[in-house]
Design an enzyme around this catalytic site. Sequence first.
Site, mmCIF file in Angstrom:
data_model
loop_
_atom_site.group_PDB
_atom_site.id
_atom_site.type_symbol
_atom_site.label_atom_id
_atom_site.label_comp_id
_atom_site.label_asym_id
_atom_site.label_seq_id
_atom_site.Cartn_x
_atom_site.Cartn_y
_atom_site.Cartn_z
ATOM 1 N N GLU B 145 0.810 -1.217 0.000
ATOM 2 C CA GLU B 145 0.000 0.000 0.000
ATOM 3 C C GLU B 145 0.847 1.271 0.000
ATOM 4 O O GLU B 145 0.410 2.320 -0.468
ATOM 5 C CB GLU B 145 -0.965 0.011 1.185
ATOM 6 N N PHE B 207 -11.600 -6.985 14.052
ATOM 7 C CA PHE B 207 -10.552 -7.496 13.169
ATOM 8 C C PHE B 207 -10.155 -6.425 12.153
ATOM 9 O O PHE B 207 -11.009 -5.835 11.498
ATOM 10 C CB PHE B 207 -11.061 -8.746 12.443
ATOM 11 N N GLN B 208 -8.875 -6.160 12.049
ATOM 12 C CA GLN B 208 -8.320 -5.165 11.123
ATOM 13 C C GLN B 208 -8.900 -3.781 11.332
ATOM 14 O O GLN B 208 -9.068 -3.015 10.388
ATOM 15 C CB GLN B 208 -8.479 -5.621 9.671
ATOM 16 N N MET B 573 24.496 8.900 1.786
ATOM 17 C CA MET B 573 24.236 10.150 2.488
ATOM 18 C C MET B 573 24.558 10.009 3.980
ATOM 19 O O MET B 573 25.106 10.911 4.608
ATOM 20 C CB MET B 573 22.777 10.551 2.271
HETATM 21 C C1 LIG Z 1 18.534 14.506 1.505
HETATM 22 C C2 LIG Z 1 17.807 15.803 1.304
HETATM 23 C C3 LIG Z 1 18.529 16.964 1.080
HETATM 24 C C4 LIG Z 1 17.887 18.162 0.820
HETATM 25 N N1 LIG Z 1 18.634 19.271 0.514
HETATM 26 C C5 LIG Z 1 18.017 20.376 0.037
HETATM 27 C C6 LIG Z 1 18.759 21.485 -0.478
HETATM 28 O O1 LIG Z 1 19.972 21.480 -0.509
HETATM 29 N N2 LIG Z 1 18.071 22.532 -0.968
HETATM 30 C C7 LIG Z 1 16.694 22.577 -0.977
HETATM 31 O O2 LIG Z 1 16.131 23.541 -1.483
HETATM 32 N N3 LIG Z 1 15.982 21.578 -0.468
HETATM 33 C C8 LIG Z 1 16.594 20.470 0.030
HETATM 34 N N4 LIG Z 1 15.833 19.430 0.488
HETATM 35 C C9 LIG Z 1 14.372 19.553 0.469
HETATM 36 C C10 LIG Z 1 13.826 20.269 1.703
HETATM 37 O O3 LIG Z 1 13.770 19.371 2.763
HETATM 38 C C11 LIG Z 1 12.422 20.844 1.428
HETATM 39 O O4 LIG Z 1 11.559 19.829 1.019
HETATM 40 C C12 LIG Z 1 12.396 21.908 0.355
HETATM 41 O O5 LIG Z 1 13.453 22.811 0.510
HETATM 42 C C13 LIG Z 1 11.089 22.672 0.393
HETATM 43 O O6 LIG Z 1 10.904 23.312 -0.818
HETATM 44 P P1 LIG Z 1 9.975 24.599 -0.948
HETATM 45 O O7 LIG Z 1 10.418 25.649 -0.010
HETATM 46 O O8 LIG Z 1 9.951 24.924 -2.380
HETATM 47 O O9 LIG Z 1 8.574 24.168 -0.388
HETATM 48 P P2 LIG Z 1 7.441 23.098 -0.807
HETATM 49 O O10 LIG Z 1 7.458 22.005 0.172
HETATM 50 O O11 LIG Z 1 7.473 22.794 -2.235
HETATM 51 O O12 LIG Z 1 6.198 24.006 -0.432
HETATM 52 C C14 LIG Z 1 5.549 24.794 -1.339
HETATM 53 C C15 LIG Z 1 5.223 26.171 -0.773
HETATM 54 O O13 LIG Z 1 4.505 26.851 -1.780
HETATM 55 C C16 LIG Z 1 3.216 27.188 -1.326
HETATM 56 N N5 LIG Z 1 2.275 26.963 -2.416
HETATM 57 C C17 LIG Z 1 1.671 25.817 -2.799
HETATM 58 N N6 LIG Z 1 0.892 26.025 -3.865
HETATM 59 C C18 LIG Z 1 1.014 27.333 -4.175
HETATM 60 C C19 LIG Z 1 0.452 28.167 -5.183
HETATM 61 N N7 LIG Z 1 -0.406 27.678 -6.091
HETATM 62 N N8 LIG Z 1 0.794 29.471 -5.197
HETATM 63 C C20 LIG Z 1 1.645 29.983 -4.268
HETATM 64 N N9 LIG Z 1 2.191 29.248 -3.295
HETATM 65 C C21 LIG Z 1 1.888 27.939 -3.247
HETATM 66 C C22 LIG Z 1 2.951 26.318 -0.130
HETATM 67 O O14 LIG Z 1 2.045 26.942 0.747
HETATM 68 C C23 LIG Z 1 4.358 26.148 0.453
HETATM 69 O O15 LIG Z 1 4.669 27.235 1.294
HETATM 70 C C24 LIG Z 1 16.480 18.229 0.808
HETATM 71 C C25 LIG Z 1 15.747 17.065 1.072
HETATM 72 C C26 LIG Z 1 16.397 15.866 1.292
HETATM 73 C C27 LIG Z 1 15.571 14.646 1.524
HETATM 74 C C1 LIG Z 2 12.554 5.532 5.049
HETATM 75 C C2 LIG Z 2 13.826 6.203 5.357
HETATM 76 N N1 LIG Z 2 14.664 5.676 6.286
HETATM 77 C C3 LIG Z 2 15.845 6.275 6.551
HETATM 78 C C4 LIG Z 2 16.208 7.445 5.925
HETATM 79 C C5 LIG Z 2 17.537 8.123 6.246
HETATM 80 N N2 LIG Z 2 18.406 8.119 5.062
HETATM 81 C C6 LIG Z 2 18.541 9.188 4.254
HETATM 82 S S1 LIG Z 2 19.521 8.918 2.959
HETATM 83 C C7 LIG Z 2 19.837 7.334 3.455
HETATM 84 C C8 LIG Z 2 20.739 6.447 2.668
HETATM 85 C C9 LIG Z 2 20.277 6.202 1.276
HETATM 86 O O1 LIG Z 2 21.138 5.266 0.687
HETATM 87 P P1 LIG Z 2 21.046 4.922 -0.862
HETATM 88 O O2 LIG Z 2 19.647 4.718 -1.251
HETATM 89 O O3 LIG Z 2 21.998 3.837 -1.169
HETATM 90 O O4 LIG Z 2 21.487 6.282 -1.535
HETATM 91 P P2 LIG Z 2 22.928 6.979 -1.586
HETATM 92 O O5 LIG Z 2 22.923 8.017 -0.526
HETATM 93 O O6 LIG Z 2 23.951 5.932 -1.362
HETATM 94 O O7 LIG Z 2 22.984 7.577 -2.942
HETATM 95 C C10 LIG Z 2 19.170 7.060 4.639
HETATM 96 C C11 LIG Z 2 19.244 5.791 5.375
HETATM 97 C C12 LIG Z 2 15.278 7.961 5.004
HETATM 98 N N3 LIG Z 2 15.507 9.118 4.357
HETATM 99 N N4 LIG Z 2 14.126 7.330 4.720
#
Ligand SMILES: Cc1cc2nc3c(=O)[nH]c(=O)nc-3n(C[C@H](O)[C@H](O)[C@H](O)COP(=O)(O)OP(=O)(O)OC[C@H]3O[C@@H](n4cnc5c(N)ncnc54)[C@H](O)[C@@H]3O)c2cc1C
Ligand SMILES: Cc1ncc(C[n+]2csc(CCOP(=O)(O)OP(=O)(O)O)c2C)c(N)n1
Lengths: 166, 666
Positions: B145, B207-208, B573
């Site tokens: 799911e 159940f469930q 990462m």
């Molecule tokens: C491993 C990892 C590393 C990351 N590193 C980075 C990084 O280096 N840089 C980075 O930028 N992010 C990074 N992120 C992502 C970060 O965590 C956030 O998800 C991201 O920065 C949020 O983007 P955003 O501000 O565009 O907001 P979003 O989550 O895209 O939110 C959208 C915003 O726009 C508004 N909105 C929605 N619809 C409309 C509309 N029609 N008109 C006007 N406003 C609207 C919403 O209210 C909200 O405030 C990383 C994520 C991971 C998993």
């Molecule tokens: C469900 C979930 N569990 C744990 C994490 C924490 N986490 C972020 S990146 C990462 C490693 C990802 O490894 P891989 O898919 O091999 O990607 P790589 O960084 O090696 O490119 C982990 C464990 C997560 N983001 N999501």
Amino acid sequence: MRHIISILLENEAGALSRVAGLFSARGYNIASLTVAPTEDPSLSRMTLVTSGSEAVVDQIRKQLNKLVDVVKLVDLTDNERIEREMLLIKVCAEGDERDEIKRLSDIFRGRIIDVTDRAYTIELTGDGRKLDAFIAVLQSRRILEVVRSGVIGIARGGSACVPDAP
Amino acid sequence: MARGPPTGPTWVSHGCGPRIAALNAIGCACIPVHPLARAPKALKPGPLGWPATVRATWRYTGAIAVIVTQGLDRWRSLSENQGFEKGHKSRGDIALELTGAEIFVRCLHDEGVEYLFGYPGGAVLHIYDALYKQEEVKHILVRHEQGAAHAADGYARSTGKPGVVLVTSGPGATNALTGIATAYMDSIPLVVFTGQVMTHLIGDDAFQEVDAIGITRPCVKHNFMVKDVRDLALIMRKAFHVATTGRPGPVVVDIPKDITAHKTSYTFPQDPTLRSYKPVREGDPMAIRKAADLLVQAKRPMVYAGGGVVLGNAAPELTELVRWLGAPCTNTLMGLGGFPATDPLFVGMLGMHGTYEANMSMHECDVLLAVGARFDDRVTGDLDKFCPNARIIHIDIDPASIQKNVPVEIAIISEAGLAMRDLLAALKATGARLDKAALDAWWRKINEWRARQCLQYDRANTEVIKPQFVLETLYRLTQGDAFITSDVGQHQMWAAQFYKFDKPRRWINSGGLGTMGFGLPAAIGVQLAHPDATVACVTGEASIQMCIQELSTCKQYDLPLKIVNLNNRYMGMVRQWQEFFYQSRYSHSYLEALPDFVKLAESYGHAGLRIDKPHDVEAALKEALGQRDRLVFLDFITDQTENVYPMIAAGAGHHEMHLATDRELA
Ligand SMILES: Cc1cc2nc3c(=O)[nH]c(=O)nc-3n(C[C@H](O)[C@H](O)[C@H](O)COP(=O)(O)OP(=O)(O)OC[C@H]3O[C@@H](n4cnc5c(N)ncnc54)[C@H](O)[C@@H]3O)c2cc1C
Ligand SMILES: Cc1ncc(C[n+]2csc(CCOP(=O)(O)OP(=O)(O)O)c2C)c(N)n1
Ligand SMILES: [Mg+2]
């Protein structure tokens, strides 16, 4: 700062837990919360007392407004308002104490609503400070039980917290 | 998808003539009803749930059932007296006596739903039976799911239409939860239907049984429980309305099994609005004028655009505005594609792994225009050091996004596209342009930062495959026009840095929740929505294993995905953080006992290729992209020690970046 916020809420199952869940999930303070249906059975009126910096309270208002079940929100703190809370307090009342407690209750405009030969139950309405004061006065006696309703509030004057016209 | 000939009604869409005929032919009652006629409401619960007495009555005497029946009878006679309005042929003006399950499917169809991603179980069997008897709504059977929710999410992100999910009660609902939370964090419109145990069993640890409304509450935009079959159609309509308007988000509808068996008349409700829900569309003209006045005076303007531009389909307005300003533009991870990455005004992504030039421009700009971005901590770093010289204008549709993390001077609460259209008009109306000399000086500075070439890596390496090289090659071979889904980790950051998205909705990744396992099922939704497009899933050997079972779904529906596994044998990462901040103590970040991905792909009926030399990268990608009708799993054995640069350590400022050239960190 302390804020008292009035909310009109859809009278739906789960609406209350949405509000309560918001406060716990986002770590907002909640001093008291009361809720009951209004003259329109589809709506509940909630009064919520919270506190925080202006920035935090601003977020609280916005996040509350964002809940789909919230029909209308008014921060009563911005207005001239009336606040009321009800207290039910049960105290030991034996011998000489009985007259003394009765007098105290009268001074605070309380009403004794239940009597046994050992205890009084007193009802008192007012703002929070008045209830605090009454409890403080009775503190030296033996308080058996305290129940407070939480604050309800309404703005003074003609303005009303009602749903916006569609 | 093999199934026998349809046995039930074949629903003819729109136009009521043939529909009535078809249904009458199979003996369905057809009650004309005025579209606005509503059944009288039965007893309703207050905010604390059903009063105990009501529950008891319901369960032990059936008294409520009597009320319901009386109500229905009253309603029926009322409806009949209303008569049938002749010549009125819009959707939903005929009432049909259908079961809840049939209404469910009809409603999806009338809502225009193309695909339903789901997995059956006891509580939704009536619905599955109704699905069996029709062809309009196509059901995609996933293998877990979580996969259903991510696939619907990928469908939604790549089309802008809501993704629709159906799961059973209990474990079906809990399995879907990760996918719901993922959509919630990135504001993706999903409508998720969870089956529920029969109404009279709710609360009995049946159940469930799980309190789906309770467990999903903190990660949905809204949720509904259906308590009466007569409310089903309207609740479904409202669910779609709430999910897709304003700031989008997932909505859960919990449907007890008995509701799907009860019968009632069906009309497609015309009006989905809720009195308590009125999303804003257009911003305050005063604020827009003030913003124009501030922007036009900027000496070092900067535009920071996020996912809201993509969600709001506002890429054209953003592009036009930025070009008029001549200002640098950066995108968040979620905003990539909102501004063309190949445009010279684009300075790349900002934030923790953003480019040197984007982050330095943020640090030094004097006016910042933020559009549809939420000042996430991965973007801002240390808030005390964030944009120290800037006056900030913020356009966002959600009032709660404004001033949440960063104080701003001018707030425009509006759809991004409308606000930028009006802002550009207001700018033009000032009759002024930005100071040319100042802008030139600003660009000279930016170009110096650019000259640092912060995304450099060891391109010439002929021994080990650099992950960046794979992505650059993928970009070149697909001419930047593929849909790229991603999992979470280093590979995600490299894909964001090296694949230059010129169009919105091409970059599909989990940013807010960072859900490993997202990439493959999301790609399923994308490929279904765009059957002729190239859809590649960039992943890592750890992430891919979190929803690997969906390879089976890909086989069932012949989805020719290209899986680009950047296999560094590490949770890269995590390893990178351990290298920098834990003196290289690689605690549980090495993946031992990895499967042979080629054989794994083959056992699911797909093709697999293992590539471990740089000079084979291009040929392998070409081969895979050439296979238009089958899924190819490309297992690239990449450099184990490569790190993502630039990097801003948590809690540092935008100007405190670490580049690849100064490898030492911490
Ligand atoms: C491993 C990892 C590393 C990351 N590193 C980075 C990084 O280096 N840089 C980075 O930028 N992010 C990074 N992120 C992502 C970060 O965590 C956030 O998800 C991201 O920065 C949020 O983007 P955003 O501000 O565009 O907001 P979003 O989550 O895209 O939110 C959208 C915003 O726009 C508004 N909105 C929605 N619809 C409309 C509309 N029609 N008109 C006007 N406003 C609207 C919403 O209210 C909200 O405030 C990383 C994520 C991971 C998993
Ligand atoms: C469900 C979930 N569990 C744990 C994490 C924490 N986490 C972020 S990146 C990462 C490693 C990802 O490894 P891989 O898919 O091999 O990607 P790589 O960084 O090696 O490119 C982990 C464990 C997560 N983001 N999501
Ligand atoms: Mg890895």
